[in-house]
Design an enzyme around this catalytic site. Structure first.
Site, PDB file in Angstrom:
ATOM      1  N   PRO A   5     -23.386 -15.760 -70.682  1.00 56.28           N
ATOM      2  CA  PRO A   5     -22.327 -15.769 -69.840  1.00 56.28           C
ATOM      3  C   PRO A   5     -21.736 -14.374 -69.714  1.00 56.28           C
ATOM      4  CG  PRO A   5     -21.853 -16.641 -72.221  1.00 56.28           C
ATOM      5  CD  PRO A   5     -23.578 -16.428 -72.072  1.00 56.28           C
ATOM      6  N   ASN A   6     -21.353 -14.149 -68.707  1.00 57.16           N
ATOM      7  CA  ASN A   6     -20.365 -12.920 -68.014  1.00 57.16           C
ATOM      8  C   ASN A   6     -21.373 -11.717 -67.759  1.00 57.16           C
ATOM      9  OD1 ASN A   6     -17.679 -14.276 -68.322  1.00 57.16           O
ATOM     10  ND2 ASN A   6     -18.100 -14.313 -70.428  1.00 57.16           N
ATOM     11  N   ARG A  13     -16.935  -4.063 -64.925  1.00 56.50           N
ATOM     12  CA  ARG A  13     -15.699  -3.774 -65.860  1.00 56.50           C
ATOM     13  C   ARG A  13     -16.331  -3.364 -67.166  1.00 56.50           C
ATOM     14  NH1 ARG A  13     -13.288  -9.335 -64.918  1.00 56.50           N
ATOM     15  NH2 ARG A  13     -13.830  -9.223 -62.726  1.00 56.50           N
ATOM     16  N   TYR A  18     -20.582  -1.318 -71.936  1.00 60.30           N
ATOM     17  CA  TYR A  18     -21.678  -2.021 -71.647  1.00 60.30           C
ATOM     18  C   TYR A  18     -22.449  -1.206 -70.539  1.00 60.30           C
ATOM     19  CZ  TYR A  18     -19.976  -6.106 -73.806  1.00 60.30           C
ATOM     20  OH  TYR A  18     -19.257  -7.020 -74.936  1.00 60.30           O
ATOM     21  N   ASN A  69     -30.408 -12.375 -73.818  1.00 54.19           N
ATOM     22  CA  ASN A  69     -29.229 -12.067 -74.138  1.00 54.19           C
ATOM     23  C   ASN A  69     -28.534 -13.095 -73.961  1.00 54.19           C
ATOM     24  OD1 ASN A  69     -26.955 -11.051 -74.840  1.00 54.19           O
ATOM     25  ND2 ASN A  69     -27.183  -8.974 -73.278  1.00 54.19           N
ATOM     26  N   ALA A  72     -21.798 -13.954 -75.717  1.00 57.15           N
ATOM     27  CA  ALA A  72     -20.995 -14.496 -76.636  1.00 57.15           C
ATOM     28  C   ALA A  72     -21.443 -15.641 -77.240  1.00 57.15           C
ATOM     29  CB  ALA A  72     -19.669 -14.957 -75.845  1.00 57.15           C
ATOM     30  N   HIS A  75     -22.932 -15.723 -80.863  1.00 60.27           N
ATOM     31  CA  HIS A  75     -22.104 -15.963 -82.055  1.00 60.27           C
ATOM     32  C   HIS A  75     -21.782 -17.256 -82.247  1.00 60.27           C
ATOM     33  CE1 HIS A  75     -22.506 -11.700 -81.240  1.00 60.27           C
ATOM     34  NE2 HIS A  75     -21.897 -11.565 -80.503  1.00 60.27           N
ATOM     35  N   ASP A  82     -31.050 -24.054 -81.689  1.00 58.15           N
ATOM     36  CA  ASP A  82     -31.876 -25.294 -81.806  1.00 58.15           C
ATOM     37  C   ASP A  82     -32.894 -25.387 -80.629  1.00 58.15           C
ATOM     38  OD1 ASP A  82     -30.561 -26.125 -84.284  1.00 58.15           O
ATOM     39  OD2 ASP A  82     -29.472 -27.469 -83.448  1.00 58.15           O
ATOM     40  N   GLU A  93     -34.823 -11.431 -78.929  1.00 56.70           N
ATOM     41  CA  GLU A  93     -33.299 -11.569 -78.739  1.00 56.70           C
ATOM     42  C   GLU A  93     -32.783  -9.953 -78.389  1.00 56.70           C
ATOM     43  OE1 GLU A  93     -30.787 -12.488 -82.202  1.00 56.70           O
ATOM     44  OE2 GLU A  93     -28.797 -12.149 -81.266  1.00 56.70           O
ATOM     45  N   HIS A  95     -29.571  -7.066 -76.962  1.00 57.88           N
ATOM     46  CA  HIS A  95     -28.061  -7.050 -76.723  1.00 57.88           C
ATOM     47  C   HIS A  95     -27.865  -5.423 -76.371  1.00 57.88           C
ATOM     48  CE1 HIS A  95     -26.639 -10.726 -78.698  1.00 57.88           C
ATOM     49  NE2 HIS A  95     -27.560 -10.412 -79.679  1.00 57.88           N
ATOM     50  N   LEU A  96     -27.131  -5.318 -75.155  1.00 60.75           N
ATOM     51  CA  LEU A  96     -26.731  -3.970 -74.874  1.00 60.75           C
ATOM     52  C   LEU A  96     -26.115  -3.023 -76.076  1.00 60.75           C
ATOM     53  CD1 LEU A  96     -25.042  -5.511 -71.371  1.00 60.75           C
ATOM     54  CD2 LEU A  96     -26.927  -3.650 -71.435  1.00 60.75           C
ATOM     55  N   SER A  97     -24.915  -3.700 -76.548  1.00 62.82           N
ATOM     56  CA  SER A  97     -24.298  -3.054 -77.560  1.00 62.82           C
ATOM     57  C   SER A  97     -24.750  -3.224 -78.948  1.00 62.82           C
ATOM     58  CB  SER A  97     -22.776  -3.498 -77.418  1.00 62.82           C
ATOM     59  OG  SER A  97     -22.683  -4.869 -77.679  1.00 62.82           O
ATOM     60  N   ARG A 102     -19.465  -3.252 -83.895  1.00 65.30           N
ATOM     61  CA  ARG A 102     -18.231  -3.958 -83.264  1.00 65.30           C
ATOM     62  C   ARG A 102     -17.375  -4.737 -84.155  1.00 65.30           C
ATOM     63  NH1 ARG A 102     -19.866  -5.944 -77.551  1.00 65.30           N
ATOM     64  NH2 ARG A 102     -17.756  -5.583 -77.349  1.00 65.30           N
ATOM     65  N   ARG A 106     -18.664 -10.550 -84.171  1.00 68.82           N
ATOM     66  CA  ARG A 106     -20.039 -10.420 -83.515  1.00 68.82           C
ATOM     67  C   ARG A 106     -21.293 -10.060 -84.340  1.00 68.82           C
ATOM     68  NH1 ARG A 106     -18.254  -9.492 -78.002  1.00 68.82           N
ATOM     69  NH2 ARG A 106     -16.173  -8.799 -77.765  1.00 68.82           N
TER      70      ARG A 106
HETATM   71  O1  CA2 Z   1     -23.913  -6.134 -76.383  1.00 70.28           O
HETATM   72  C1  CA2 Z   1     -24.338  -7.519 -75.712  1.00 70.28           C
HETATM   73  O2  CA2 Z   1     -25.300  -7.367 -75.094  1.00 70.28           O
HETATM   74  C2  CA2 Z   1     -23.578  -8.648 -75.980  1.00 70.28           C
HETATM   75  O3  CA2 Z   1     -24.641  -9.709 -75.902  1.00 70.28           O
HETATM   76  C3  CA2 Z   1     -22.722  -8.701 -74.752  1.00 70.28           C
HETATM   77  C4  CA2 Z   1     -21.666  -9.943 -74.792  1.00 70.28           C
HETATM   78  C5  CA2 Z   1     -20.854  -9.763 -76.106  1.00 70.28           C
HETATM   79  O4  CA2 Z   1     -20.201 -11.035 -76.355  1.00 70.28           O
HETATM   80  C6  CA2 Z   1     -21.998  -9.933 -77.263  1.00 70.28           C
HETATM   81  O5  CA2 Z   1     -21.150  -9.684 -78.573  1.00 70.28           O
HETATM   82  C7  CA2 Z   1     -22.770  -8.692 -77.107  1.00 70.28           C
HETATM   83  C8  CA2 Z   1     -20.671  -9.807 -73.664  1.00 70.28           C
HETATM   84  C9  CA2 Z   1     -21.490  -9.924 -72.511  1.00 70.28           C
HETATM   85  C10 CA2 Z   1     -20.107  -9.705 -71.244  1.00 70.28           C
HETATM   86  O6  CA2 Z   1     -20.482  -8.683 -70.389  1.00 70.28           O
HETATM   87  C11 CA2 Z   1     -19.493  -8.338 -69.713  1.00 70.28           C
HETATM   88  C12 CA2 Z   1     -19.744  -7.182 -68.774  1.00 70.28           C
HETATM   89  C13 CA2 Z   1     -18.774  -6.599 -67.965  1.00 70.28           C
HETATM   90  C14 CA2 Z   1     -17.479  -7.142 -68.094  1.00 70.28           C
HETATM   91  C15 CA2 Z   1     -17.158  -8.112 -68.969  1.00 70.28           C
HETATM   92  C16 CA2 Z   1     -18.105  -8.531 -69.729  1.00 70.28           C
END
Ligand code: CA2
Length: 142
Positions: A5-6, A13, A18, A69, A72, A75, A82, A93, A95-97, A102, A106
């Site tokens: 998601p997102n 943004r 990210y 990835n 959210a 977590h 499952d 798995e 993740h960007l960050s 953080r 997370r």
């Molecule tokens: O670091 C990552 O890849 C995460 O999976 C990104 C998730 C975050 O909830 C995880 O804790 C770590 C969030 C992705 C949302 O991406 C956005 C990108 C631009 C603007 C808003 C959200």
């Protein structure tokens, strides 16, 4: 490649967290890397948990591995964990960050115990490393 998601908002943004690359840019880099590695990759993004569960269930019909990835849902989602443990397909798995640098919420991944490994904190390069990891795993185990 399953994006959660997102992640469709990438590049629009929160570039300080990210980066400025878009999801389309990440998918293009993955396709280029897959050509070099002589494998095929398909990239899907879903905002809804159940859609990700459905995609994980379908993955073994067409694919040899999953890179995910779960964003959210990493977590929160016992359902995605499952689904991964319920299908017999190696999963990495990504993740960007660096989720451990953080907020504390997370730091826990429901998915980590059911995947081969996790790559976290290398920005968009996490995806390339994830692809290399799954391909290398498949080539050494098959
Ligand atoms: O670091 C990552 O890849 C995460 O999976 C990104 C998730 C975050 O909830 C995880 O804790 C770590 C969030 C992705 C949302 O991406 C956005 C990108 C631009 C603007 C808003 C959200």
């Amino acid at each position: 490649m399953l994006h959660g998601p997102n992640l469709n908002l990438l590049g629009t943004r929160e570039p300080e967290v990210y980066g400025s690359v878009t999801l389309e840019g990440i998918n293009q880099s993955l396709t280029e890397e897959s050509n070099k590695l002589q494998v095929q990759v398909s990239c899907l993004q879903f905002n809804h948990e159940g859609d990700l569960v459905d995609a994980i269930h379908k993955a073994p019909l067409e694919h040899q591995g999953i890179i995910i990835n779960a964003a959210a849902y990493t977590h929160t989602s016992v359902a995605i964990r499952d689904a991964i443990s319920g299908v017999n397909i190696p999963t990495v798995e990504v993740h960007l960050s660096n989720i451990y640098r953080r907020e504390e919420f997370r730091h826990h991944s429901y998915i980590a115990p059911v995947v081969i490994g996790q790559i976290s904190g290398f920005g968009s390069n996490s995806y390339i490393l994830g692809l290399e990891a799954i391909v290398s795993h498949l080539r050494t185990t098959n």
